[in-house]
Design a protein around this motif. Structure first.
Motif: not given
Ligand code: SF4
Lengths: 339, 625
Positions: A72-78, A104-110
């Motif tokens: 269970h990692s951090i926001h958007g980074r999975a 799609l918000s905080i992790g959109g780039n990843h």
């Protein structure tokens, strides 16, 4: 994604962890969890080779409830953790669990880059079009005008479409399903697992607390078939409870819903081709209530995946230069000797 | 070229020197980094001790001819031990007016200047900000100035290369200058000649033209009357062994590869391009045959995430970055602390805040890596002291990470990263293995539930169970957890216990790292304390002070968290403690906080390393002499 499989006698119960599930009663997440636990034993992948990695959000509690490896990692980074893990051990069956805010918000780039790289893993994006865990703000997929605590007069933002993002990111497997249609969901999850390379699955999920009406008739057993179209590769695009409607390409090269009967027959309909990106792009914009919402495998093509490419480079380098030798490495420079 | 080496010299002309500092300076397009590197290689192979420092602008091609675009490369070479690239050059090779202008203030009085007069045109003089021509207005009085029409001579020499354009020929100018300096310091041309052949294997004409330029430069020195002396610097008496030149970034890369090799594991290096850390990636990327898995992520955050994933998977997992990147990685580093997985984060520090000075050095990330994360987030921090020490410390970082199942930060800096020194090549077979034990189900005890946070009593580290191991399936995450099981728990006593256990295992690394050594008297008037890349200047200044009979000792700290176990005691043995560092006083802050020992600080924020003379002056000031 897929991995080597060996026959095993696993059951649903083998995938249930000892942790109490803590979603709100009635939350769509329960159904998705249940389908996952039901589907995994059918895949024949040893449990120790399965890893769930999530970010932050209601959906991201998922790994705690699966008796497999998990983070269970951090926001958007999975997706980033999943990539590092896949590169380290290409043999694993890795599942990224994310949501519309997380992915799609905080992790959109990843999300964009993990799909572009075609890393061998499965991404399940639970889309409920709202932030649940932070108690009900609008998300990047919320409809324009959606009133929430952070948008009391309605949002003024254009939502994005997860499937269109996946297609634009060159995902090699793109599919959609919905929490309440458990059989369909199970089939889509199994198809995602079988795909080699990145698999992206959007799951319409019902947040009964903050956005309970979002999916409307799609969540209704009796009505849903009139509002969804189950895509099948090589088959005409027929839908409806009575299979009496279809989608054809009209004179302006746009999809159009038609009633089958005197004017149109099955032969007038689009024959779905999951290898066609153009077709996938076109139907990605179809949505209830104007269109039947496309469900199932929207795109599937086969392409070399990231870890295959990397391992091939390692093998090629070792074939060419021999296995790494530290003596040689240290001496790959101008040398001099002091006696 | 061998015929040149056999030219008979009139021995009378040659002056013996113990050491010389030379700087090559020119426009960033003039190839000065290459010239400096070639000069250092030849000099190192010749047997001198060397220390080098490049200094280049952040812009790839700053406006031509301006002082902003000056690129320099300084080499200190000697017949004895040198620890720094030298305070002041004795010889300056200036390829244009801007190079002269920026370097002149650093030059030794009476120093030697070699200028390319062809570039001293009104336009170039104006671009460099000269109101009159320094070659004519007497402002260089006192220096030994050699005016060489280098562009003209070089073009003339390359006349026979009819297929090359004038532009191509002018690109060989730096080799003309190199040849001339080789003559001046009595160096052979062979090493650079070989390099040219290899470099331009597919363009033999360019190899030949550069070689010709170099030879012509050499002959020019030989035949012209202008040069009064040549200089000879005898080989240094380094300990026996086979040597090569190594930069900090190269040494870091080799240390990491060695660590992974010694652990019998793949090296995963997930990173995002950033100056001055990218050369670590460039060194590692071609090493696929070592099972090196480099991953160029989409951003700094992703790089850190990928490293956590790789660590979970059982790789030797490493990322490298610089200050702005560390800021972005903090979130992931914090997750790594909570997950308690072994990995290494390399921060090649540069001047800050924010984008700051991308190509210049500073030591200002210490407090950030110590404290720049939310919550109680202890993390070991180490710092190599010289380019070659980056090799040893990279290995050490991996050992510490694995021992205490923790992320470890290694702080290098822009100076260490790019400067070079001779490295006595170790025998890899003598480097001890890094033993890693991943638990398996039977070793865990049949029928027993697996406890991912059950700590090893000696180290406080937790079992590193990797996916793929049957029976050890477990979940970890960033939420607060219960001891032993690692299950999510918000209970106050669980939170406190886990916070304390994490702090404890980091503190207990003090049992693993060596005690702090002292250079000089074990008690006395003044203790000079330093860390990281400032070792050379501080050590040399203390050597000089001791030679002058001053009561000064030196402690150079390589382990910043935890500190060596005897450090606190050492600080009490001197009347005064002076901490010299390239920041506003960050180590001083830590020492005072930890040991309640007042210290004096000497801080510098120029984006440049300390000069020996600066430290010497400060020592005298503190001693009141
Ligand atoms: S807030 Fe919504 S998404 Fe979250 S657990 Fe409750 S119902 Fe499910």
């Amino acid at each position: 994604m897929s991995t080597n499989t060996i026959p095993l006698e696993l059951t649903r119960k083998d995938f249930v962890s000892d942790q109490t599930v803590r979603w709100c009663p009635g939350c769509g997440d329960y159904a998705i969890l249940a389908q996952m636990q039901k589907t995994l034993p059918e895949l024949g992948i040893p449990r120790e080779k399965i890893v769930f990695i999530s970010g932050i959000g209601c959906s991201s509690r998922f790994p705690y409830y699966m008796n497999t490896y998990g983070i269970h990692s951090i926001h958007g980074r999975a997706p980033t953790l999943a990539t590092g893990l896949a590169v380290t051990n290409p043999d694993l069956s890795i599942w990224v669990i994310t949501g519309d805010g997380d992915g799609l918000s905080i992790g959109g780039n990843h999300l964009l880059h993990v799909m572009r790289r075609n890393v061998n893993l499965n991404i399940i994006l639970f889309n409920n079009r709202v932030y649940g865990l932070t108690k009900g703000q609008y998300s990047p997929t919320s409809r324009k005008g959606f009133k929430t605590k952070s948008s009391p007069m309605g949002t003024i933002e254009q939502p994005i479409n997860p499937v269109a993002i996946a297609l634009a990111s060159e995902a090699t497997f793109v599919a959609r399903s919905i929490d309440s249609h458990t059989q369909h969901l199970g089939e889509v999850l199994a198809a995602a697992a079988a795909h080699k390379g990145v698999s992206f699955v959007e799951v319409y999920q019902n947040c009964v607390i903050f956005n309970p009406d979002e999916w409307g008739p799609l969540e209704d057993r009796r009505e849903r078939d009139d509002h969804m179209i189950y895509l099948e590769h090589g088959k005409p695009m027929v839908f409806g409870r009575n299979r009496d409607k279809g989608v054809r390409l009209n004179e302006r090269f746009e999809p159009e819903v038609v009633q089958l009967g005197e004017q149109y027959t099955v032969d007038d309909l689009i024959v779905y081709d999951a290898r066609s990106k153009a077709l996938a792009m076109m139907i990605s914009s179809m949505e209830h209530p104007y269109f039947p919402t496309p469900m199932g495998v929207i795109r599937q093509v086969s392409a070399p995946n990231y870890t295959e490419g990397l391992m091939a480079q390692i093998e090629a380098a070792q074939a060419q230069k021999g296995k790494g030798d530290l003596h040689k490495l240290y001496r790959a420079a101008d040398l001099w000797e002091v006696k | 070229m061998s015929d040149i080496e056999m030219i008979e010299h009139d021995e009378e002309e040659i002056e013996e020197l113990e050491s010389v500092v030379i700087r090559f300076a020119g426009d960033s397009g003039d190839g000065m980094q290459l010239t400096g590197t070639q000069f250092s290689n030849t000099t190192a192979v010749f047997g001198n001790d060397i220390s080098t420092m490049p200094d280049f602008p952040a812009e790839i091609r700053a406006p031509q001819g301006t002082t902003a675009g000056v690129s320099g490369f300084q080499v200190n070479f000697s017949s004895y031990d040198v620890l720094t690239p030298g305070d002041a050059p004795r010889v300056l090779v200036a390829m244009n007016p801007a190079a002269l202008k920026t370097s002149l203030p650093d030059l030794e009085s009476n120093g030697i200047i070699i200028v390319n007069t062809d570039t001293f045109t009104p336009t170039n003089l104006r671009k460099a900000g000269y109101e009159s021509n320094p070659l004519e207005d007497g402002s260089l009085r006192g220096y030994e100035v050699h005016e060489v029409p280098l562009t003209t001579l070089n073009r003339e020499a390359l006349k026979e290369f009819t297929t090359l354009s004038t532009k191509d020929k002018d690109r060989c100018q730096n080799f003309f200058a190199l040849g001339l300096t080789f003559w001046l310091f009595d160096r052979p041309l062979g090493t650079s000649g070989e390099w040219l052949k290899k470099k331009f294997a597919h363009k033999p004409e360019l190899a030949a033209a550069n070689a010709k330029a170099m030879e012509t430069g050499f002959y020019f020195g030989e035949t012209t009357e202008a040069f009064r002396h040549r200089y000879r610097i005898r080989p240094a008496s380094l300990p026996p062994g086979v040597y090569r030149k190594v930069t900090g970034n190269e040494a870091t890369a080799m240390g990491l590869v060695t660590a992974a090799y010694k652990a019998g594991k793949p090296l995963f290096y997930g990173t995002y391009p950033i100056t001055p850390a990218s050369d670590i990636l460039h060194s590692l990327a071609p090493l696929r045959h070592f099972d090196v898995r480099t991953f160029q992520a989409e951003d700094e955050i992703a790089a850190m995430g990928s490293v956590i994933g790789a660590a979970f998977g059982g790789a030797i997992a490493v990322t490298g970055t610089s200050g702005p990147g560390i800021a972005l990685k903090s979130e992931g580093m914090n997750l790594a602390v909570a997950l308690e997985l072994p990995m290494v984060i390399i921060d090649v520090q540069r001047g800050g805040p924010s984008t700051g000075l991308p190509t210049k050095t500073e030591q200002s990330d210490l407090l950030q890596v110590m404290f720049g994360r939310n919550g109680e987030s202890p993390m070991p921090v180490i710092a190599p002291q010289s380019p070659s020490d980056c090799f040893d410390m990279a290995l050490q970082a991996v050992r510490m990470a694995v021992r205490a199942s923790t992320p470890v930060v290694m702080l290098t800096d822009g100076f260490l990263a790019n400067s070079s020194e001779p490295w006595a090549i170790p025998n890899p077979d003598d480097i001890p293995a890094i033993d890693i034990e991943h638990p398996s189900a039977p070793s865990n005890g049949a029928g027993e539930p697996f406890l991912p946070y059950k700590r090893a009593p000696e180290t406080g580290g937790r079992p590193w169970a990797i996916p793929g191991t049957p029976g050890l399936e477990h979940r970890i995450g960033g939420l607060s957890k219960a001891p032993l099981t690692g299950n999510v728990s918000y209970r106050p006593e669980h939170h406190e216990q886990m916070c304390r256990e994490r702090a404890e295992k980091v503190a207990r690394l003090a049992e693993f790292i060596p005690e702090q050594d002292v250079f000089g008297p074990l008690e006395g008037e003044l203790l000079l304390v330093s860390w990281g890349g400032t070792y050379g200047a501080t050590r040399t200044a203390v050597q000089k002070a001791i030679a002058q009979g001053k009561s000064v000792a030196h402690v150079h700290i390589r382990y910043l968290n935890p500190f060596p176990r005897n450090l606190g005691e050492l600080l009490q043995k001197y009347h005064k403690v002076l901490v010299a560092e390239l920041n506003g006083g960050q180590l001083a802050f830590l020492l005072q906080g930890k040991f309640a020992r007042p210290v004096l600080t000497y801080s510098k924020l120029h984006g440049q390393p300390f000069k020996i003379s600066e430290i010497s002056r400060k020592i005298d000031e503190v001693l009141g002499s």
